[in-house]
Structures are given as structure tokens and as C-alpha cells.
Design a protein around this motif. Structure first.
Motif, mmCIF file in Angstrom:
data_model
loop_
_atom_site.group_PDB
_atom_site.id
_atom_site.type_symbol
_atom_site.label_atom_id
_atom_site.label_comp_id
_atom_site.label_asym_id
_atom_site.label_seq_id
_atom_site.Cartn_x
_atom_site.Cartn_y
_atom_site.Cartn_z
ATOM 1 N N ALA A 199 0.829 -1.205 0.000
ATOM 2 C CA ALA A 199 0.000 0.000 0.000
ATOM 3 C C ALA A 199 0.866 1.257 0.000
ATOM 4 N N PHE A 200 1.850 1.332 0.904
ATOM 5 C CA PHE A 200 2.732 2.491 0.925
ATOM 6 C C PHE A 200 3.942 2.195 1.808
ATOM 7 N N ASN A 201 5.000 2.998 1.610
ATOM 8 C CA ASN A 201 6.204 2.949 2.438
ATOM 9 C C ASN A 201 6.246 4.181 3.338
ATOM 10 N N VAL A 203 5.234 13.184 16.092
ATOM 11 C CA VAL A 203 6.103 12.500 15.124
ATOM 12 C C VAL A 203 5.929 13.147 13.755
ATOM 13 N N GLY A 204 7.026 13.203 13.017
ATOM 14 C CA GLY A 204 6.986 13.576 11.611
ATOM 15 C C GLY A 204 7.338 12.358 10.782
ATOM 16 N N TYR A 205 6.729 12.230 9.635
ATOM 17 C CA TYR A 205 6.960 11.027 8.832
ATOM 18 C C TYR A 205 6.662 11.330 7.367
ATOM 19 N N GLN A 206 7.233 10.494 6.523
ATOM 20 C CA GLN A 206 7.096 10.670 5.086
ATOM 21 C C GLN A 206 6.559 9.394 4.458
ATOM 22 N N LEU A 207 5.526 9.540 3.638
ATOM 23 C CA LEU A 207 4.937 8.410 2.943
ATOM 24 C C LEU A 207 5.260 8.496 1.456
ATOM 25 N N ILE A 208 5.505 7.356 0.834
ATOM 26 C CA ILE A 208 5.498 7.246 -0.620
ATOM 27 C C ILE A 208 4.358 6.306 -0.958
ATOM 28 N N ILE A 209 3.370 6.838 -1.651
ATOM 29 C CA ILE A 209 2.112 6.118 -1.819
ATOM 30 C C ILE A 209 1.581 6.314 -3.222
ATOM 31 N N GLN A 210 0.935 5.279 -3.727
ATOM 32 C CA GLN A 210 0.247 5.377 -5.010
ATOM 33 C C GLN A 210 -1.010 6.220 -4.800
ATOM 34 N N ASP A 211 -1.158 7.249 -5.603
ATOM 35 C CA ASP A 211 -2.284 8.174 -5.425
ATOM 36 C C ASP A 211 -3.608 7.464 -5.660
ATOM 37 N N ASP A 212 -4.453 7.438 -4.636
ATOM 38 C CA ASP A 212 -5.789 6.852 -4.724
ATOM 39 C C ASP A 212 -6.809 7.966 -4.555
ATOM 40 N N ARG A 247 -3.502 12.916 -8.809
ATOM 41 C CA ARG A 247 -2.858 12.603 -10.081
ATOM 42 C C ARG A 247 -2.401 11.156 -10.064
ATOM 43 N N GLU A 248 -2.091 10.651 -11.255
ATOM 44 C CA GLU A 248 -1.633 9.276 -11.369
ATOM 45 C C GLU A 248 -0.235 9.110 -10.779
ATOM 46 N N GLY A 249 0.058 7.895 -10.342
ATOM 47 C CA GLY A 249 1.413 7.550 -9.958
ATOM 48 C C GLY A 249 1.708 7.710 -8.480
ATOM 49 N N LEU A 250 2.959 7.467 -8.140
ATOM 50 C CA LEU A 250 3.414 7.592 -6.767
ATOM 51 C C LEU A 250 3.598 9.057 -6.389
ATOM 52 N N ARG A 251 3.396 9.334 -5.135
ATOM 53 C CA ARG A 251 3.651 10.690 -4.645
ATOM 54 C C ARG A 251 4.271 10.603 -3.249
ATOM 55 N N ARG A 252 5.001 11.645 -2.921
ATOM 56 C CA ARG A 252 5.675 11.741 -1.626
ATOM 57 C C ARG A 252 4.916 12.743 -0.764
ATOM 58 N N VAL A 253 4.580 12.343 0.449
ATOM 59 C CA VAL A 253 3.799 13.193 1.349
ATOM 60 C C VAL A 253 4.482 13.228 2.708
ATOM 61 N N HIS A 254 4.628 14.424 3.266
ATOM 62 C CA HIS A 254 5.205 14.563 4.602
ATOM 63 C C HIS A 254 4.137 15.097 5.544
#
Length: 667
Positions: free
Chosen positions: A225-227, A286-295, A327-334
Motif C-alpha cells: 500500500a505504501f512505504n 512524530v513527523g513522517y514521510q509516505l510514498i504512496i500510489q495516489d488513490d 494525479r496518477e502515480g506515486l507521490r511523496r507526502v510529509h
């Protein structure tokens, strides 16, 4: 007299049938990933056209007439429109591109036609990456580039084995240069694959409705699902990782529906300020960063996400996080979150009423149980404890394959009083029914719980097996939503150690890889692929410069370092190309052929039959023989047929340059 400098005759030759067949096979390889992502009917149309084109190779039909190609083009556009519903957007555009490229092959007769087809396939490779950015695309892309380079060698007349050897060598020599260019070319804040997402697309599998089996059906797929990586290498407990995605608030005929996305209650939420929390040692910030496929912009966020995160994020009802522009594809979210099981909010009467609504006349036994538990409770919190005790002491079982009622309406009654077997969605559904039945506001939260930690690289992977449903119940006395996970009352192992440790052994199939070491390296590779390739943006670029101690140096010095790196990595390729050019160069033959092509119309066979004296006569006949050309031809005749023999390569190349200058003056 026709001048042919802009259209060299060799480009009008037809490649051998074997070469054309290999190029069509390459087209099939380039289109292969798209066949899994585009509608089946579009893939079928592509396959039919490609098979027909291959069949024509072995007939006398060299190319289709223009009118037939126009008809096929119109037919494919109409086909795409009726199968997809539009001719714009990602799916339709890539479908049209793929079908138009195979139609281009129908007019492939000359070398020029097939060269254009190869370049079109290079564009089609990019279309494949718009749909799929998994690590498996890397070997496909490398193989496609190898085929492309080798095919250029085939079109140049090299035999297949030599062309493959040359293609592999060029790919290896080009790799260091490609890496440097990939790293240093200026990047936007978002990756390259930012095309709008179709409405019908679904990535994570989490639905905006909840029914029996909605979550349990996702578990066996075990898809990524995501990292996640946490700032400052923070290591939270598994039991603290509640990733909220959607809030279910409306029950229609026993089925729960997510709160509509256009609504927000952000103004009523009472979230702590991040700057204040950062000063408190007990804040659990906590702060954290996700790399996730945009749903569709849905972002899993830890309970409870704070407001001051990325500027392109917003929040909807229930403090769920959304990206403003999907948008399509992976995105990085903090994101930033405070790891607490509650959410303070200012609730008005309409919201309280909304979270107590239930369909009339459904689940009467559940309603009676709720009244019994409420009579023993002096507060909302005590009422919650009685619900959890009922599950804990009532012989309930946590299972992936519970018995299900054939009745479509009173499913909660069946779960509580007949089967007493359920997965997380069953326990969440029953808890909210029990609360609302006595007027206590309650809602279901859908998302993920827990994850798998990779200590070597310090990242978490959350998979579909971590999908989970829990509840939030309104504690009126304290003005807050309290997270209540009824699953933990039946199986605390699920929350603390993951679903695979909570299920019976016979239900764990597929949740763990039979080859754990291989899976470990695949997970690690997928993480790095997402971090440093697919999602490589300006942030990643700056982090590399920072690691190389180059971020703070003057811009001019940085440009100089980049230029030096490009020259060093390009040097092996330049040396090889120069060596190949020296080995294959025939300056005298190339020069005389260039002069023939400039002034004589005819095919290669006709031109090769014309000798230098005949060429001299043709030039004189048309008034083109000047002193410079006469001297060049005389020198050519002397070298080719004189007693002195052939000069050094340096003199031949100098003669060839003079011929090119003379030809330019002719035109």
C-alpha cells in the motif's frame, strides 16, 4: 535536376524481411505492459493489427495505400472512443498512441519509415511508465532500450549477433552518463508522472462503503500500500500505528457509507499546534514521510494528523487527509501527527444527530443488548468498557473466514448472537450499532493498522493485509472522539503484532512469503526504487547534493562540477563512438557517393554503376563542373587508379570535407 541531400538514397532502401519482423517483435515487447493496463478491447485491437502486419511481411504487399491507412486510423479512433468513452486523458491518449504506432508499421517500407517507428516506440515506453511504476518496470525498460539500440544496428545493415553485441555495449557505456544526467537535470517539486487520475481508478482497494467482507477480502492479496520513514529515526510501537483513511458515518440498509469528500469540519477540530507540541517532552509528536500510489488523493495519516503539514494537503470530515489535486502515480507526502487515541472537536446538534442515525427496524436484538449495557453504565466511557467486555468474555473469535448470514439486513444480529465469528469490520459495525442504538454518537474509521519494519533501512511497509476498521465514539463529558478498537478486545495480538500473528495457522497462507530472504531484498529494492527513481524530485535532488557536500557551494562552481562529471562519464562512450567511426569510415567512397546523390536521381544500383569520369561528364553537361570539383575528381581518380595508391586516412578525411563543402555550394 533534383537535389537529394535532404533525402539520402540509402534511407529509401527497404530493410530485409527478417529485420522488419524483428522490429515488429520489439513493438510487441514495448507495448506489453500497456496490454495489462488498458482495456482488453484496445489490447485485442492492437494484437489483431500487429498479427495482420506480420502476415503482410510474407506477402507481396509492401505497404497499404493511403486511403486504407486513413480508414484504419478513423476506425481505431472511433473504437477507442466507444471503448473508453473519450479520446482525451491518459487511457485514451496512450491507447490511440499505441494503435497509431502499429498503423505506422503498415506504411513501413523504407529505412526512414522504420527509423521513425523506432522513435515512436521510444515515446510509447514513457506511456507504459504512466500506468506502472513498480520495480518490475526496470528490467522491462532496460530490455526495451537494448532492443531499440540493437534495432538501429540492424537497420544499418549489421548482422543480428553483432547488433546485439553493439547494443549491449552502448547500453553499458551509456549507463554512467544516464545516471549523472538523471541526478543533475533540474527537477520539479513533483515527479514526472503527474497526469490526472481517472475517476474509475482504484489503487489501494479500500472502498468508500463497508459491508461484511469488505476488509477481510483485501487481506490475502498482501499488496504493497505504501512505504513510510519517520523523521529522526523515531521507532513507534506497532500498536500506535493507526493509519486513518476514511470515516464511515451513514448506514443505509445495513451498509456503511463514507462521509462525502466535499464536506470538511476542519474549523471545528481542536488540534494542538506543532510548535507547542515540539516543546513538550510528553507530546508524542512524530513527523513522517509516505510514498504512496495516489488513490484519488486519499492519504493514510496516523492518529491524529496535525494541520501544519504540506501546503497542498487539506482535511475532510473526521480529520482525514486529502491531496488537493489528485494525479496518477506515486507521490511523496510529509505529515506530522500526535500519536493519541482521541480527537477534540466542537460538535453542534446536527453533527450529533448525524452520528446517531440508524436504519429503522433493523437488528432488533442488537438494540435490546445496547439498552441492557447502557442501563449498567453511568458514562459513555463506562458504556464502552461494557461493550469491550461483552466481546472479550462472550466467546467471540477473530477469523478471516467467519460464518456469514444469508439474510441481507439483520447481519449485526447474526454476528452478535449466532455466529460470534468476525473480522475487524464485523466488530466495528457491531460497536457503532450498539452505541448509536442508545443515542451515543459513533462512527467507523477505515484505514490500516500496524506495518512491517525493516530495521536495516529504517522504513516501514504497510500492505493490504494491514487494512483495518475501528471505531470512534463521542465522549460528551470530555468533548472528544475516543478511538475504540473492538478487535483488540478479542485479539490484542492483532494490534500489537500484526494480522498474520493473530489468525489461525490455516488462514495465514499468502500473508508471509515462502522465501523470506528473497522477499526481504525485493522489499528493499522496491523501497529504493520508489525513493530514488520513480519519486525522484527536487527534494531528493537536494538531499544528494547535501550528501555530496555540494548544496552550499556557489552556483557557478556547482555547474562546473556537474560539467566535469558529465564529461568524465561521457568519455568512454565518445571514445568508443570515435573508434567505431574510424573503423567504418570510407571517406573516398562516402564522398563520391555524396556527390552522385547531390546531382543524379536514381536508386543505389544505378548510382553505383556511374564511374568518376562519367560523373565528371554529367557535371560538365549541366554546367556544374567548377574548378574545385574538377580538382577533387582528379585527385580521386589519381588515388583510386594511380600508381601511388591510397593516401593516409587523414588526407582522405580532408578530401571528404572539401567534397561536402562543394556539395553545399551546389545546393
Amino acid at each position: 535536376m533534383v537535389m537529394w541531400l535532404a533525402d539520402p538514397i540509402f534511407l529509401r532502401k527497404s530493410p530485409p524481411v527478417r529485420t522488419q519482423f524483428i522490429l515488429l517483435l520489439m513493438l510487441a515487447w514495448v507495448a506489453l505492459p500497456l496490454l495489462f493496463d488498458l482495456p482488453l478491447s484496445v489490447g485485442a485491437a492492437f494484437a489483431v493489427l500487429l498479427i495482420v502486419r506480420v502476415a503482410l511481411l510474407f506477402t507481396n504487399v509492401k505497404k497499404l495505400p493511403l486511403w486504407a491507412l486513413v480508414l484504419l486510423l478513423v476506425a481505431t479512433a472511433v473504437w477507442v472512443y466507444f471503448r473508453i468513452g473519450t479520446i482525451i486523458g491518459r487511457d485514451a491518449s496512450v491507447s490511440l498512441l499505441m494503435l497509431m504506432i502499429v498503423l505506422k508499421a503498415f506504411e513501413g517500407e523504407t529505412l526512414r519509415d522504420w527509423q521513425i517507428l523506432l522513435l515512436a516506440q521510444l515515446i510509447l515506453m514513457g506511456g507504459g511508465l504512466l500506468f506502472n511504476q513498480s520495480m518490475l518496470m526496470a528490467p522491462w525498460l532496460i530490455a526495451a532500450l537494448f532492443c531499440l539500440i540493437s534495432s538501429l544496428g540492424l537497420l544499418a545493415g549489421i548482422n543480428p549477433v553483432a547488433a546485439m553485441r553493439q547494443g549491449a555495449l552502448v547500453l553499458v557505456l551509456s549507463f554512467p552518463l544516464a545516471v549523472i544526467l538523471f541526478m543533475v537535470v533540474p527537477r520539479k517539486d513533483a515527479p514526472l508522472w503527474g497526469v490526472p487520475q481517472p475517476q474509475q481508478s482504484s489503487i489501494t482497494g479500500l472502498s468508500d462503503t463497508l459491508d461484511a467482507g469488505s476488509i477481510s477480502n483485501l487481506i490475502p492479496s498482501n499488496a504493497l500500500a505504501f512505504n513510510v520513514t519517520f523523521d529522526n529515526d523515531v521507532m513507534p510501537r506497532n500498536a500506535d500505528l493507526y493509519w486513518r483513511v476514511m470515516v464511515m458515518g451513514n448506514n443505509q440498509d445495513g451498509q456503511w457509507h463514507a462521509v462525502k469528500e466535499q464536506y470538511t469540519d476542519e474549523d471545528t477540530l481542536q488540534l494542538s499546534d506543532r510548535a507547542v507540541l515540539a516543546q513538550r517532552p510528553d507530546s508524542r509528536l512524530v513527523g513522517y514521510q509516505l510514498i504512496i500510489q495516489d488513490d484519488h488523493g486519499r492519504i493514510p495519516a496516523l492518529d491524529q494528523p496535525l494541520a501544519d503539514s504540506q501546503s497542498d494537503l487539506s482535511r475532510r470530515v473526521g480529520n482525514v487527509v486529502r491531496v488537493n489535486k489528485s494525479r496518477e502515480g506515486l507521490r511523496r507526502v510529509h505529515l506530522y501527527s500526535q500519536l493519541v487515541p482521541y480527537l477534540h472537536q466542537q460538535m453542534d446538534r446536527s453533527l450529533l444527530n448525524y452520528y446517531t442515525q440508524l436504519p429503522a427496524r433493523l437488528n432488533p436484538e442488537t438494540r435490546r443488548l445496547a439498552q441492557q449495557l447502557a442501563k449498567k453504565s453511568n458514562s459513555s466511557e463506562e458504556f464502552i468498557r461494557h461493550i469491550l467486555a461483552y466481546f472479550r468474555n462472550g466467546g467471540f473469535q477473530y477469523t478471516l473466514t467467519p460464518k456469514r448470514s444469508h439474510e441481507s439486513l439483520n447481519k449485526t444480529d447474526y454476528f452478535l448472537f449466532s455466529s460470534q465469528e468476525g473480522f475487524c469490520e464485523d466488530y466495528a459495525d457491531a460497536t457503532v450499532w450498539l452505541a448509536r442504538a442508545v443515542g451515543v454518537p459513533a462512527r467507523i474509521v477505515i484505514g490500516y493498522q500496524g506495518g512491517e519494519y525493516h530495521p536495516d533501512e529504517k522504513f516501514w511497509q504497510i500492505r493490504s493485509k494491514d487494512a483495518h476498521a475501528w471505531t470512534e465514539i463521542w465522549i460528551a463529558e470530555k468533548g472528544k472522539w475516543q478511538r475504540v478498537d473492538p478487535t483488540s478486545a478479542v485479539s490484542s495480538v492483532r494490534v500489537e503484532n500484526g494480522v498474520e500473528n493473530a489468525l489461525p495457522a490455516e488462514q495465514r497462507a499468502g500473508l508471509s512469503s515462502p522465501y523470506p530472504l528473497l522477499q526481504k531484498y525485493l522489499d528493499k529494492g522496491q523501497f529504493y526504487w520508489q525513493q530514488w527513481v520513480v519519486n525522484y524530485d527536487s527534494g531528493r535532488q537536494n538531499s544528494i547534493l547535501d550528501w555530496l557536500k555540494l548544496k552550499d557551494i556557489p552556483k557557478s562552481a556547482l555547474l562546473l562540477v556537474i560539467a566535469i562529471a558529465i564529461m568524465i562519464t561521457a568519455l568512454p562512450l565518445i571514445i568508443w563512438l570515435r573508434k567505431q567511426g574510424n573503423m567504418q569510415a570510407q571517406p573516398l567512397t562516402d564522398g563520391i557517393n555524396l556527390l552522385k546523390q547531390a546531382v543524379i536521381e536514381g536508386d543505389e544500383t544505378e548510382l553505383s554503376a556511374i564511374g568518376p569520369l562519367e560523373l565528371q561528364a554529367i557535371l560538365a553537361e549541366h554546367g556544374l563542373l567548377n574548378d574545385s570539383l574538377a580538382a577533387l575528381l582528379a585527385q580521386y581518380i589519381n588515388w583510386q587508379y594511380g600508381a601511388a595508391g591510397m593516401p593516409e586516412k587523414r588526407q582522405q578525411r580532408a578530401w571528404y570535407r572539401k567534397v561536402k563543402q562543394a556539395v553545399r555550394r551546389l545546393s
